[in-house]
Write a protein that holds these residues in place. Structure first.
Motif, short mmCIF file in Angstrom:
data_model
loop_
_atom_site.label_atom_id
_atom_site.label_comp_id
_atom_site.label_asym_id
_atom_site.label_seq_id
_atom_site.Cartn_x
_atom_site.Cartn_y
_atom_site.Cartn_z
N GLY A 195 94.62 40.78 21.08
CA GLY A 195 95.69 40.57 20.55
C GLY A 195 95.98 39.55 20.77
O GLY A 195 95.22 38.33 21.01
N PRO A 196 97.06 39.23 20.18
CA PRO A 196 97.80 37.87 20.36
C PRO A 196 98.27 37.61 21.34
O PRO A 196 98.67 38.07 22.91
CB PRO A 196 99.48 37.92 20.02
CG PRO A 196 98.95 39.40 18.82
CD PRO A 196 97.90 40.06 19.47
N GLY A 197 97.81 36.18 21.40
CA GLY A 197 97.96 35.48 23.00
C GLY A 197 96.58 36.04 24.18
O GLY A 197 96.89 35.58 25.64
N VAL A 198 95.77 36.49 23.52
CA VAL A 198 94.89 36.99 24.78
C VAL A 198 93.52 36.25 23.53
O VAL A 198 92.82 36.19 22.67
CB VAL A 198 94.04 38.05 24.62
CG1 VAL A 198 92.80 39.31 25.14
CG2 VAL A 198 95.58 39.48 24.57
N MET A 199 93.09 36.04 24.69
CA MET A 199 91.12 34.78 24.47
C MET A 199 90.08 36.06 24.87
O MET A 199 90.14 35.68 25.70
CB MET A 199 91.20 33.84 25.01
CG MET A 199 89.95 32.92 24.48
SD MET A 199 89.99 31.55 25.46
CE MET A 199 88.45 30.83 25.46
N PRO A 200 89.35 36.47 23.83
CA PRO A 200 88.47 37.15 24.48
C PRO A 200 86.87 36.29 24.09
O PRO A 200 86.96 35.27 23.48
CB PRO A 200 88.16 37.71 22.74
CG PRO A 200 89.09 37.21 21.58
CD PRO A 200 89.64 36.46 22.22
N VAL A 201 86.35 36.33 25.62
CA VAL A 201 85.36 35.20 25.96
C VAL A 201 83.87 35.97 26.35
O VAL A 201 83.71 36.87 26.84
CB VAL A 201 85.53 35.05 27.43
CG1 VAL A 201 84.30 34.50 27.78
CG2 VAL A 201 86.99 34.25 27.97
N GLY A 202 83.30 35.71 25.02
CA GLY A 202 81.57 36.59 24.35
C GLY A 202 80.54 35.77 25.98
O GLY A 202 80.80 35.29 26.18
N TYR A 203 79.99 37.25 25.56
CA TYR A 203 78.65 36.96 26.39
C TYR A 203 77.50 37.13 26.21
O TYR A 203 76.87 37.67 26.91
CB TYR A 203 78.71 37.29 27.73
CG TYR A 203 79.59 39.09 28.45
CD1 TYR A 203 78.83 39.36 28.35
CD2 TYR A 203 80.90 39.39 27.95
CE1 TYR A 203 79.13 41.37 28.31
CE2 TYR A 203 81.66 40.72 28.28
CZ TYR A 203 80.16 41.61 28.01
OH TYR A 203 80.70 42.90 28.05
N THR A 204 76.75 37.17 25.39
CA THR A 204 76.11 38.34 24.22
C THR A 204 74.74 37.12 23.38
O THR A 204 74.11 37.49 23.47
CB THR A 204 76.65 39.34 23.04
OG1 THR A 204 77.42 38.10 22.20
CG2 THR A 204 77.31 39.82 24.00
N LEU A 235 87.93 38.67 28.87
CA LEU A 235 89.84 38.77 28.29
C LEU A 235 90.21 37.81 29.10
O LEU A 235 90.67 38.26 30.38
CB LEU A 235 90.80 40.20 27.96
CG LEU A 235 89.86 40.90 27.37
CD1 LEU A 235 90.60 41.68 27.08
CD2 LEU A 235 89.64 40.75 25.39
N LEU A 236 91.20 36.88 28.52
CA LEU A 236 91.66 35.78 29.28
C LEU A 236 93.13 35.65 28.70
O LEU A 236 93.53 35.42 26.89
CB LEU A 236 91.22 34.22 29.72
CG LEU A 236 91.33 33.48 29.68
CD1 LEU A 236 92.00 33.30 31.13
CD2 LEU A 236 90.95 32.04 29.64
N ILE A 280 79.02 43.42 22.87
CA ILE A 280 79.91 42.63 21.73
C ILE A 280 81.15 42.85 21.52
O ILE A 280 82.15 41.59 21.74
CB ILE A 280 79.40 42.61 20.41
CG1 ILE A 280 78.40 41.99 20.74
CG2 ILE A 280 79.98 41.67 19.22
CD1 ILE A 280 76.47 42.51 19.38
N THR A 281 81.70 44.20 21.53
CA THR A 281 83.16 44.76 21.64
C THR A 281 83.88 44.65 22.53
O THR A 281 85.54 45.13 22.94
CB THR A 281 83.16 45.61 20.85
OG1 THR A 281 82.43 46.50 21.51
CG2 THR A 281 82.38 45.65 19.00
N HIS A 282 83.32 45.07 23.79
CA HIS A 282 83.94 44.50 24.86
C HIS A 282 83.81 43.28 25.94
O HIS A 282 83.27 43.48 26.88
CB HIS A 282 83.72 45.51 25.90
CG HIS A 282 83.94 46.89 25.33
ND1 HIS A 282 83.38 47.60 24.15
CD2 HIS A 282 84.94 47.96 25.97
CE1 HIS A 282 83.86 48.06 24.28
NE2 HIS A 282 85.23 48.79 24.69
#
Length: 281
Positions: free
Chosen positions: A109-118, A176-177, A171-173
């Motif tokens: 969401g807004p202000g959330v940086m997703p950090v992928g690991y796949t 989160l930073l 992929i979808t989880h």
């Protein structure tokens, strides 16, 4: 219908319903019953039994909810712990597929940086998925008995959906930073939640020694096939919950470092350095 009596009645009705269904299917597959006779038997016996099971199940759920139990506890009471874990696993897979199709991340969401690991970790799982698709097609062609061929096809497609759900879940989880929270995950399971200020240093560093999830040297490793590429050195030890297939079998450990496989370790390290600069850490 409360307590042990309702539990026994529910178990007996479910067992009888499943037994009748299995026997009916076996007799039809062996040719002892024609398709029409099997359908008639199913309509005459299985549907009434199913209705009884449904009514008993609804009454038990209502009774348990009146006692103030949460839905997860109700599910375990109705189905048993192992079955409840498997049901939750399957539901999470369907949800992950839905998120993947809609190109959404859980918790983003807004202000959330997703950090992928796949990135770089999906080659073997995708190869396995393709092999399963080929195997499904071959079995469908080679098996001569229509009933068995159809049953195998249904089971194969269901299995492929479960595999895809597992892949989609990773992929979808992502991790989160935000400015106030760092959430480390492995699929749907939350490993630890931290205040970003608890991270003393974030260093992009390749470590090759571990290629499976483990705790060693006071650190939790969540690697890919090539190890880990990001170290988060913590200001003080934290308790983490290690990933496992069943949530109830997850163990805990106290660690002072998180070694992770992420898609872009340099970007994550730079984000932490920027936040530390802003806060004067």
């Amino acid at each position: 219908m409360i307590g042990a009596g309702a539990r026994r009645l529910h178990g007996v009705t479910v067992a009888i319903t499943l037994l009748v269904a299995v026997v009916n299917a076996a007799l039809a597959a062996l040719g002892i019953l024609s398709a029409g006779a099997a359908l008639g038997l199913w309509l005459a016996i299985e549907i009434p039994l199913g209705i009884v099971v449904g009514v008993v199940t609804v009454l038990r759920i209502r009774s348990l909810r009146r006692e103030g139990l949460e839905w997860n506890v109700v599910l375990e009471e109705i189905t048993g712990r192992v079955a409840a874990d498997l049901i939750r696993f399957e539901i999470r897979g369907y949800r992950a597929i839905w998120l993947f199709v809609h190109r959404r991340y859980d918790g983003a969401g807004p202000g959330v940086m997703p950090v992928g690991y796949t990135r770089g970790t999906m080659g073997i799982p995708m190869a396995f998925l393709v092999a399963c698709v080929i195997e499904t097609a071959v079995v469908h062609v080679l098996v001569p008995w229509p009933a068995i061929r159809t049953a195998l096809l249904v089971l194969s497609v269901w299995g492929l959906i479960q595999i895809f759900g597992i892949l989609a879940g990773r992929i979808t989880h992502p991790h989160l930073l935000t400015d106030t929270r760092l959430t480390i995950r492995a699929g749907h399971q939350v490993i630890v939640e931290l205040d970003p200020r608890e991270v003393g240093r974030a260093v992009a560093r390749r470590r090759w020694e571990h290629t499976s999830q483990t705790v060693a040297d006071n650190a939790l490793y969540l690697p890919g096939p090539d190890g880990t590429c990001l170290d988060l050195v913590l200001t003080e030890p934290v308790v983490v919950r290690r990933p496992a297939f069943f949530d109830r079998t997850r163990s805990t450990a106290s660690v002072s470092r998180l070694s992770l496989q992420v898609d872009d370790p340099e970007a994550v390290a730079a984000q932490f350095r920027a936040e530390q600069f802003k806060t004067g850490a």
